[in-house]
Design a protein around this motif. Structure first.
Motif, short mmCIF file in Angstrom:
data_model
loop_
_atom_site.label_atom_id
_atom_site.label_comp_id
_atom_site.label_asym_id
_atom_site.label_seq_id
_atom_site.Cartn_x
_atom_site.Cartn_y
_atom_site.Cartn_z
N UNK A 119 0.84 -1.29 0.10
CA UNK A 119 0.00 0.01 0.02
C UNK A 119 0.91 1.21 0.04
N UNK A 120 0.51 2.34 -0.46
CA UNK A 120 0.91 3.74 -0.44
C UNK A 120 1.03 4.53 0.86
N UNK A 121 1.86 5.13 1.30
CA UNK A 121 1.92 5.68 2.41
C UNK A 121 0.54 6.79 2.71
N UNK A 122 -0.16 6.53 3.98
CA UNK A 122 -1.27 7.18 4.35
C UNK A 122 -2.51 6.70 3.53
N UNK A 123 -2.43 5.56 2.68
CA UNK A 123 -3.59 4.97 2.04
C UNK A 123 -3.80 3.41 2.61
N UNK A 124 -3.66 3.45 4.15
CA UNK A 124 -3.79 2.17 4.67
C UNK A 124 -5.24 1.41 4.06
N UNK A 125 -6.32 2.03 3.67
CA UNK A 125 -7.34 1.44 3.45
C UNK A 125 -7.49 0.93 1.65
N UNK A 126 -6.18 1.31 1.06
CA UNK A 126 -6.26 1.09 -0.44
C UNK A 126 -5.19 -0.06 -0.42
N UNK A 127 -5.22 -1.12 -0.03
CA UNK A 127 -4.27 -2.20 -0.10
C UNK A 127 -4.83 -3.33 -1.23
N UNK A 128 -3.27 -3.80 -1.86
CA UNK A 128 -3.55 -5.08 -2.39
C UNK A 128 -2.73 -6.17 -2.21
N UNK A 129 -3.21 -7.45 -2.31
CA UNK A 129 -2.35 -8.75 -1.92
C UNK A 129 -2.31 -9.73 -2.90
N UNK A 130 -0.84 -10.21 -2.99
CA UNK A 130 -0.90 -11.30 -3.87
C UNK A 130 -0.43 -12.37 -3.01
N UNK A 131 -0.85 -13.62 -3.60
CA UNK A 131 -0.34 -14.80 -2.91
C UNK A 131 0.54 -15.96 -4.16
N UNK A 132 1.68 -16.07 -3.57
CA UNK A 132 2.49 -16.89 -4.59
C UNK A 132 3.01 -18.14 -3.70
N UNK A 133 2.71 -19.42 -4.53
CA UNK A 133 3.27 -20.62 -4.19
C UNK A 133 4.58 -20.87 -4.93
N UNK A 134 5.68 -21.32 -4.11
CA UNK A 134 6.70 -21.64 -4.86
C UNK A 134 7.53 -22.93 -4.25
N UNK A 135 8.25 -23.63 -4.88
CA UNK A 135 8.63 -24.87 -4.76
C UNK A 135 9.98 -24.93 -4.96
N UNK A 136 10.95 -25.52 -4.25
CA UNK A 136 12.30 -25.56 -4.86
C UNK A 136 12.69 -27.23 -4.66
N UNK A 137 12.90 -27.60 -5.84
CA UNK A 137 13.37 -29.24 -5.83
C UNK A 137 14.80 -29.41 -5.28
#
Length: 528
Positions: A119-137
């Motif tokens: 989120x941008x500073x001062x814009x705590x109500x304007x957030x975006x979230x990503x979720x990533x699954x990673x795997x290492x052999x």
């Protein structure tokens, strides 16, 4: 006058009409201007909102990429204090922040889930979230991994593999039982008889890409040197919980000492690489005992796993029958050490499931699982072979001409007799055999790694039939070695994967040189 009066009245009406038109036009213009101002303001607001939204997702991605960078440096970063400090709190970035949540892998979900919110500073109500699954052999994600399956070595009756299996070479199958995924990079070769059992979601073996094995364990030496835990030449180590008893030779002097486990968790044995396992200059490690803690030991040559404490060196005269001269026939000659029923390397505070049934069916999740509980973790990494010691023992003594490294130590003389002429016990020089010091059952807890050789039983084709190799952990090897001959000599295999190795690894254990972290899934999540 009337006419002009009418004309004058008409003129006054036209002027009023014009004023109304002007006023209407002015109102229309004002409305249009207000609309334009509103539109511009709305567009600016939308543009600002969009920019902040884009910044928020950029900050979220920056948080993920930062964490992934650390994972590439330290594959178990989520277990480290530094990794845990990055989670659950805002971290400043550019003109905003990101915050991370990390879900480590486990036996069921064998990947790391990273959730990053920006989120941008001062814009705590304007957030975006990503979720990533990673795997290492990782090699240690498998109970067994190899570059090659050797020459004409098969998986056959009595062989059970309790954990993921992979070979870069050819998979030769007769009738073993597999309790997890099976992958190979070479050819799938069916033997006779051919009736394997696959307990996995694929119902068989799958072709996959190779995992390149590092050619050397030299990176471990640097870490061991930081703590002064590099030992030169042939070294014996007995694990005593959170301490080690170590015995080695320095300037023709035997040094024996007890030390705590190294702060960096790494020990390295440096020395020559030759085929003389007893020579004081060779980089061989002899090891057994019980570990409490985390430790990885590398050896520049071979590692020999022993049944009993390898720091207990013996002199020829105190070990072999007839070695000590006696003046009395009634005095019984010394008895050689007996083969122990079991031995090897185990964990002190970590428990596993039943070695006879290491994989248990979970009817709720419909999978085969293995049980492990505790924090102990061991890695044994040899530049050549990791072997179960079969014959001989380490020697302590001189022969009057300095240090004696008489390689007949691998033989024992049987049939001691009382020499009436010289009135002493003597041993027969004509009746000799290899002295077998291997236990009936060999227990090994840990990850066993042979970068240029393999894991096996020394002289597997000689001696008597043994019991089982009961391993909880991982075997990674350049080339598969044998541990016995079916129904004749050596051991049967009971190999079970330590399920903790899906998410917790022995310190600085070697990894594939050609594979990094790969993204299994990427998505934006809402409601945060």
């Amino acid at each position: 006058m009337k006419k002009w009066g009418v004309t004058m009245k008409k003129y006054n009406n036209d002027r009023g009409f014009t004023l109304i038109v002007v006023l209407l036009a002015f109102c229309v213009i004002m409305v249009l201007l207000l609309g334009l101002i509103t539109t511009v303001s709305s567009q600016q607001t939308i543009s600002s909102f969009t920019e902040k939204q884009e910044k928020s997702i950029q900050y979220a991605e920056a948080g993920f990429n930062k964490y992934l960078w650390y994972l590439n440096e330290y594959s178990d970063f989520y277990e480290m204090e530094e990794g845990q400090e990055m989670v659950g709190q805002p971290i400043a970035y550019d003109h905003g922040f990101y915050q991370l949540e990390v879900l480590p892998p486990d036996e069921l979900d064998r990947y790391v889930t990273i959730r990053s919110t920006g989120w941008v500073e001062g814009e705590e109500t304007n957030k975006r979230t990503i979720e990533v699954q990673v795997q290492r052999k990782q090699f240690v994600h498998h109970v067994y991994a190899s570059e090659s399956e050797g020459n004409n070595i098969w998986w056959t009756a009595g062989d059970e593999v309790h954990g993921p299996y992979h070979t870069n070479g050819h998979l030769r199958i007769r009738n073993p039982v597999f309790y997890d995924t099976v992958s190979y990079s070479g050819n799938y070769i069916r033997g006779n008889p051919y009736s394997p059992t696959y307990h996995n979601i694929h119902g068989g073996a799958e072709k996959s890409e190779t995992m390149e094995i590092p050619a050397t364990n030299s990176s471990l030496e640097q870490w061991a040197a930081m703590d002064g835990y590099v030992f030169e030449g042939r070294t014996a180590i007995h694990l005593k919980g959170d301490k080690i008893k170590v015995k080695y030779i320095e300037n023709n002097t035997v040094i024996e000492e007890e030390r705590p486990l190294p702060p960096n968790d790494i020990i390295y044995i440096k020395g020559n690489q030759n085929n003389n396992k007893w020579h004081p200059d060779t980089g061989n490690l002899f090891i057994s005992g019980e570990l409490e803690g985390r430790l990885t030991i590398g050896a520049e040559n071979n590692i020999y796993i022993t049944a009993t404490d390898p720091t207990e060196w013996y002199d020829d005269q105190e070990w072999y029958p007839g070695g000590q001269y006696r003046n009395d026939e009634s005095q019984v000659p010394p008895t050689p050490l007996e083969n122990p029923s079991q031995g090897g390397i185990t964990y002190k505070n970590t428990t596993f499931g039943d070695p006879d049934n290491p994989s248990v069916w979970d009817s709720e999740r419909e999978i085969w699982i293995r049980e492990a509980e505790g924090e102990d973790m061991l890695g044994l990494v040899a530049n050549h072979d990791v072997l179960i010691l079969h014959h001989g023992w380490l020697r302590d003594g001189t022969d009057g001409n300095g240090w004696s490294w008489d390689y007949e130590w691998e033989k024992r003389w049987t049939g001691p007799f009382w020499n009436r002429r010289f009135r002493n016990w003597q041993r027969s020089s004509t009746d000799s055999r290899m002295y077998d010091v291997a236990p009936n059952d060999m227990h090994i807890h840990g990850a066993v790694f042979a970068t240029q050789g393999g894991f096996g039983f020394e002289n597997h084709d000689s001696g008597s039939r043994k019991g089982d190799i009961i391993l909880w952990g991982n075997i990674t090897q350049k080339e598969r070695l044998a541990v016995g001959i079916i129904n004749s000599t050596g051991y049967l295999k009971k190999y079970a994967h330590d399920p903790r190795m899906f998410y917790r690894y022995p310190p600085r254990i070697l990894e594939p040189t050609n594979l990094g972290w790969e993204i299994r899934d990427w998505k934006e999540v809402t409601g945060e």
